[in-house]
Design a protein around this motif. Sequence first.
Motif, PDB file in Angstrom:
ATOM      1  N   CYS A 120      31.559 -63.198 -23.963  1.00 58.31           N
ATOM      2  CA  CYS A 120      32.639 -64.175 -23.843  1.00 58.31           C
ATOM      3  C   CYS A 120      32.463 -65.247 -24.920  1.00 58.31           C
ATOM      4  CB  CYS A 120      32.653 -64.800 -22.454  1.00 58.31           C
ATOM      5  SG  CYS A 120      31.284 -65.913 -22.115  1.00 58.31           S
ATOM      6  N   GLU A 121      33.416 -66.154 -25.015  1.00 59.64           N
ATOM      7  CA  GLU A 121      33.351 -67.216 -26.021  1.00 59.64           C
ATOM      8  C   GLU A 121      32.172 -68.155 -25.797  1.00 59.64           C
ATOM      9  OE1 GLU A 121      37.092 -69.239 -26.141  1.00 59.64           O
ATOM     10  OE2 GLU A 121      38.142 -67.494 -26.939  1.00 59.64           O
ATOM     11  N   HIS A 122      31.676 -68.206 -24.569  1.00 57.42           N
ATOM     12  CA  HIS A 122      30.541 -69.086 -24.249  1.00 57.42           C
ATOM     13  C   HIS A 122      29.208 -68.455 -24.623  1.00 57.42           C
ATOM     14  CE1 HIS A 122      33.823 -69.876 -21.329  1.00 57.42           C
ATOM     15  NE2 HIS A 122      33.626 -71.106 -21.754  1.00 57.42           N
ATOM     16  N   GLY A 123      29.234 -67.157 -24.981  1.00 54.40           N
ATOM     17  CA  GLY A 123      28.011 -66.469 -25.394  1.00 54.40           C
ATOM     18  C   GLY A 123      27.342 -65.663 -24.303  1.00 54.40           C
ATOM     19  N   SER A 124      27.897 -65.639 -23.088  1.00 53.89           N
ATOM     20  CA  SER A 124      27.311 -64.832 -22.019  1.00 53.89           C
ATOM     21  C   SER A 124      27.689 -63.368 -22.220  1.00 53.89           C
ATOM     22  CB  SER A 124      27.811 -65.296 -20.655  1.00 53.89           C
ATOM     23  OG  SER A 124      27.386 -66.610 -20.407  1.00 53.89           O
ATOM     24  N   ARG A 125      26.766 -62.479 -21.871  1.00 59.60           N
ATOM     25  CA  ARG A 125      27.012 -61.038 -22.032  1.00 59.60           C
ATOM     26  C   ARG A 125      27.320 -60.410 -20.685  1.00 59.60           C
ATOM     27  NH1 ARG A 125      22.873 -57.750 -25.327  1.00 59.60           N
ATOM     28  NH2 ARG A 125      22.023 -57.638 -23.250  1.00 59.60           N
ATOM     29  N   PHE A 126      28.279 -59.488 -20.693  1.00 65.38           N
ATOM     30  CA  PHE A 126      28.675 -58.767 -19.494  1.00 65.38           C
ATOM     31  C   PHE A 126      28.772 -57.293 -19.834  1.00 65.38           C
ATOM     32  CE2 PHE A 126      30.270 -63.047 -19.150  1.00 65.38           C
ATOM     33  CZ  PHE A 126      29.900 -63.406 -17.859  1.00 65.38           C
ATOM     34  N   ALA A 127      28.383 -56.462 -18.896  1.00 62.08           N
ATOM     35  CA  ALA A 127      28.418 -55.016 -19.090  1.00 62.08           C
ATOM     36  C   ALA A 127      29.734 -54.449 -18.577  1.00 62.08           C
ATOM     37  CB  ALA A 127      27.256 -54.364 -18.348  1.00 62.08           C
ATOM     38  N   ALA A 128      30.163 -53.347 -19.202  1.00 57.07           N
ATOM     39  CA  ALA A 128      31.365 -52.657 -18.748  1.00 57.07           C
ATOM     40  C   ALA A 128      31.244 -51.181 -19.095  1.00 57.07           C
ATOM     41  CB  ALA A 128      32.612 -53.241 -19.403  1.00 57.07           C
ATOM     42  N   CYS A 129      31.778 -50.324 -18.232  1.00 53.88           N
ATOM     43  CA  CYS A 129      31.881 -48.900 -18.532  1.00 53.88           C
ATOM     44  C   CYS A 129      32.832 -48.763 -19.717  1.00 53.88           C
ATOM     45  CB  CYS A 129      32.484 -48.134 -17.355  1.00 53.88           C
ATOM     46  SG  CYS A 129      31.619 -48.328 -15.797  1.00 53.88           S
ATOM     47  N   VAL A 130      32.662 -47.747 -20.527  1.00 54.17           N
ATOM     48  CA  VAL A 130      33.537 -47.550 -21.686  1.00 54.17           C
ATOM     49  C   VAL A 130      34.993 -47.455 -21.246  1.00 54.17           C
ATOM     50  CG1 VAL A 130      34.109 -45.947 -23.551  1.00 54.17           C
ATOM     51  CG2 VAL A 130      31.741 -46.553 -23.123  1.00 54.17           C
ATOM     52  N   ASP A 131      35.262 -46.775 -20.134  1.00 53.40           N
ATOM     53  CA  ASP A 131      36.633 -46.642 -19.642  1.00 53.40           C
ATOM     54  C   ASP A 131      37.202 -47.970 -19.140  1.00 53.40           C
ATOM     55  OD1 ASP A 131      36.495 -43.939 -20.206  1.00 53.40           O
ATOM     56  OD2 ASP A 131      35.941 -43.377 -18.161  1.00 53.40           O
ATOM     57  N   CYS A 132      36.340 -48.894 -18.737  1.00 55.51           N
ATOM     58  CA  CYS A 132      36.780 -50.172 -18.157  1.00 55.51           C
ATOM     59  C   CYS A 132      36.848 -51.312 -19.172  1.00 55.51           C
ATOM     60  CB  CYS A 132      35.831 -50.579 -17.030  1.00 55.51           C
ATOM     61  SG  CYS A 132      35.801 -49.451 -15.635  1.00 55.51           S
ATOM     62  N   VAL A 133      36.506 -51.054 -20.432  1.00 53.10           N
ATOM     63  CA  VAL A 133      36.451 -52.116 -21.437  1.00 53.10           C
ATOM     64  C   VAL A 133      37.765 -52.896 -21.549  1.00 53.10           C
ATOM     65  CG1 VAL A 133      36.229 -52.565 -23.928  1.00 53.10           C
ATOM     66  CG2 VAL A 133      34.508 -51.218 -22.743  1.00 53.10           C
ATOM     67  N   PRO A 134      38.945 -52.235 -21.601  1.00 52.71           N
ATOM     68  CA  PRO A 134      40.179 -53.032 -21.721  1.00 52.71           C
ATOM     69  C   PRO A 134      40.372 -54.023 -20.563  1.00 52.71           C
ATOM     70  CG  PRO A 134      40.622 -50.739 -22.226  1.00 52.71           C
ATOM     71  CD  PRO A 134      39.224 -50.809 -21.685  1.00 52.71           C
ATOM     72  N   ASP A 135      40.129 -53.570 -19.325  1.00 56.73           N
ATOM     73  CA  ASP A 135      40.268 -54.460 -18.173  1.00 56.73           C
ATOM     74  C   ASP A 135      39.210 -55.563 -18.206  1.00 56.73           C
ATOM     75  OD1 ASP A 135      41.416 -55.217 -15.547  1.00 56.73           O
ATOM     76  OD2 ASP A 135      39.408 -54.652 -14.828  1.00 56.73           O
ATOM     77  N   ALA A 136      37.986 -55.211 -18.581  1.00 51.78           N
ATOM     78  CA  ALA A 136      36.912 -56.204 -18.655  1.00 51.78           C
ATOM     79  C   ALA A 136      37.234 -57.266 -19.703  1.00 51.78           C
ATOM     80  CB  ALA A 136      35.586 -55.522 -18.968  1.00 51.78           C
ATOM     81  N   LYS A 137      37.835 -56.859 -20.837  1.00 53.34           N
ATOM     82  CA  LYS A 137      38.216 -57.827 -21.867  1.00 53.34           C
ATOM     83  C   LYS A 137      39.282 -58.788 -21.344  1.00 53.34           C
ATOM     84  CE  LYS A 137      36.979 -55.417 -26.092  1.00 53.34           C
ATOM     85  NZ  LYS A 137      37.480 -54.830 -27.353  1.00 53.34           N
ATOM     86  N   GLU A 138      40.212 -58.276 -20.535  1.00 53.73           N
ATOM     87  CA  GLU A 138      41.230 -59.145 -19.929  1.00 53.73           C
ATOM     88  C   GLU A 138      40.583 -60.155 -18.991  1.00 53.73           C
ATOM     89  OE1 GLU A 138      44.478 -57.042 -18.084  1.00 53.73           O
ATOM     90  OE2 GLU A 138      44.667 -55.689 -19.802  1.00 53.73           O
ATOM     91  N   ARG A 139      39.608 -59.700 -18.203  1.00 50.97           N
ATOM     92  CA  ARG A 139      38.904 -60.594 -17.278  1.00 50.97           C
ATOM     93  C   ARG A 139      38.153 -61.681 -18.047  1.00 50.97           C
ATOM     94  NH1 ARG A 139      37.398 -57.970 -11.859  1.00 50.97           N
ATOM     95  NH2 ARG A 139      38.760 -56.153 -11.771  1.00 50.97           N
ATOM     96  N   LEU A 140      37.526 -61.293 -19.166  1.00 55.15           N
ATOM     97  CA  LEU A 140      36.796 -62.280 -19.965  1.00 55.15           C
ATOM     98  C   LEU A 140      37.753 -63.239 -20.680  1.00 55.15           C
ATOM     99  CD1 LEU A 140      33.821 -60.267 -21.474  1.00 55.15           C
ATOM    100  CD2 LEU A 140      33.816 -61.876 -19.578  1.00 55.15           C
TER     101      LEU A 140
END
Length: 92
Positions: free
Chosen positions: A55-75
């Motif tokens: 995220c912009e704050h520098g925290s790292r979050f994991a996501a399944c390859v298939d879930c990356v688009p949704d995870a990016k929206e959440r971030l």
Amino acid sequence: MAKKQKRLTKRERKELLGKGPTGAPAGHIHCLSCGRHIEPGEFSAKPATASWLTCEHGSRFAACVDCVPDAKERLAEHDRTGQPPKMADAWH
């Protein structure tokens, strides 16, 4: 008389225990979007089945390859609002 053993600092304990940005022990990782348990080897597998997002704050979050688009929206929402990201319930 034996000397008392030196206590580790909070930072040293975190490095030793491997606490991540979410407070979960290293090696126990869940997808931000679907909550699936991700093994550390999935990030370096060929082809990779999981990826780290930052995220912009520098925290790292994991996501399944298939879930990356949704995870990016959440971030993106997390970055916009300043609220913690909406994480899916963890499951194994």
